[in-house]
Design an enzyme around this catalytic site. Structure first.
Site, PDB file in Angstrom:
ATOM      1  CB  SER A   6      -6.313  -8.613  -0.247  1.00 31.32           C
ATOM      2  OG  SER A   6      -6.757  -7.983   0.939  1.00 31.32           O
ATOM      3  CB  SER A  60       9.525  13.461  -8.677  1.00 36.47           C
ATOM      4  OG  SER A  60      10.241  12.662  -7.771  1.00 36.47           O
ATOM      5  N   GLY A 119      -3.186  -6.364   3.902  1.00 38.99           N
ATOM      6  CA  GLY A 119      -4.119  -7.239   3.204  1.00 38.99           C
ATOM      7  C   GLY A 119      -5.214  -7.657   4.165  1.00 38.99           C
ATOM      8  N   GLY A 140     -17.910   2.998  13.127  1.00 44.14           N
ATOM      9  CA  GLY A 140     -16.798   3.764  13.665  1.00 44.14           C
ATOM     10  C   GLY A 140     -16.954   4.030  15.151  1.00 44.14           C
ATOM     11  CG  ASP A 143      -8.982  -5.684   8.081  1.00 47.45           C
ATOM     12  OD1 ASP A 143     -10.084  -5.691   7.490  1.00 47.45           O
ATOM     13  OD2 ASP A 143      -7.944  -5.227   7.570  1.00 47.45           O
TER      14      ASP A 143
END
Length: 327
Positions: free
Chosen positions: A8, A36, A48, A225, A257
């Site tokens: 992605s 809203s 991504g 983690g 990532d």
């Protein structure tokens, strides 16, 4: 070793609502919600998974090849990635859709309302890794990260057919994949990446034990983690590397990532998997100091100091040679 990263490429729109969502919800009107929220802050961030991993590899000097699908609005993002060492010439540009977008509003209680627009990502299934290889030459590794599911499966099949080592990172897409698709995705992977929750979900999806999964892949890398990372192989070898302690977490987004970028860089350099995992953990800790997934910078002295301070000097000599190009 030349690494291609598929997956992605997205833009994140992150907004903050100073109130509480729950204060606006009426218990007897939940079947017809029309609300809203006036946000008081907007941050637009590049994101991504594939782009984040490629960014980290680029900072470490590996010049990765990014392969994903984007819309015609991608050009400024392309320039940014190229400036940071990423080869974007294999990115497919859709003429029909915008680049994938994540829109999220967070209230003061850390509740979130989010929408993900896949957009051009659905066109990634039309990317052929054979075309990438024709352009850049033989690839040492293909990192198959979360993407359009059909694209992920196509890439792993191409790697098996062409004999290219690949890493499987099903991540968020595990929830959408059935047993056969998960098995097809990971079968033959040199590296399998998951976090702790995804590891349990993968076992549930496939019906396999840890040993059963390890018979399909070379090595399974699981991040835990703050507890660090655990690396297991079918031969029984287990490596545990603790995480780097941080004084405070500014933003955890993109930490996984960043770990993958550091780890894959270490493996590309030929260091041990322990040293690669230490580098991955240090890069991940660096991301925690910044808001956004691609706002951080890597400095040689800082990386070396963190590695030595957390793990001792054992891996420093193996890594410092490869970090010399960093300022």
């Amino acid at each position: 070793m030349r690494i291609a990263v598929t997956g992605s490429i997205a833009t994140d729109h992150l907004m903050t609502f100073p109130g509480s969502f729950t204060d606006q919800l009426l218990a007897d009107r939940l079947d017809r919600v029309s609300l809203s929220f006036l946000a008081d802050r907007l941050e637009i961030r590049r994101g991504g998974v594939a782009a984040n991993i490629s960014f980290g590899l680029g900072l470490l000097g590996l010049r990765p090849v990014l392969a994903g699908a984007v819309g015609g609005d991608f050009e400024p993002y392309r320039v940014w990635l190229k400036q940071h060492g990423v080869d974007t010439d294999s990115v497919l540009v859709s003429q029909e859709h915008h680049t994938a977008r994540f829109v999220c509003t967070t209230d003061r209680m850390q509740n979130q309302i989010a929408t993900f627009y896949a957009g051009a990502m659905t066109q990634a299934r039309h990317i052929d890794l054979a075309d990438v290889i024709e352009r850049v030459g033989r690839l040492g590794l293909v990192m198959v990260s979360p993407d359009d599911p059909e694209a992920m499966l196509r890439h792993t099949r191409t790697c098996r057919r062409l004999g290219i080592p690949f890493a499987a990172d099903p991540s968020q897409q595990l929830a959408r994949l059935d047993k056969d698709a998960v098995l097809d995705l990971v079968d033959g992977a040199r590296w399998l990446f998951t976090n702790e929750y995804e590891a349990a979900l993968l076992r549930e999806r496939t019906g396999l034990t840890t040993a059963g999964v390890l018979r399909l892949v070379g090595t399974w890398v699981t991040t835990h983690g703050a507890a660090g990372v655990r690396i297991q192989s079918a031969d029984g070898e287990v490596t545990a590397v603790p995480a780097v302690e941080t004084a405070g977490v500014v933003d955890p987004t993109g930490v996984g990532d960043a770990f993958r970028a550091g780890f894959l860089a270490g493996m590309a350099w030929g260091v041990s998997r322990t040293c690669a995992a230490q580098l991955g953990c240090v890069v991940a800790a660096t991301v925690l100091d910044y808001v956004g997934t691609q706002e951080y910078r890597l400095y040689r002295d800082s990386l070396v100091a963190r590695i030595r301070g957390t793990y001792g000097a054992g891996c420093v000599a193996h890594l410092v040679t490869h970090l010399r190009e960093l300022t």
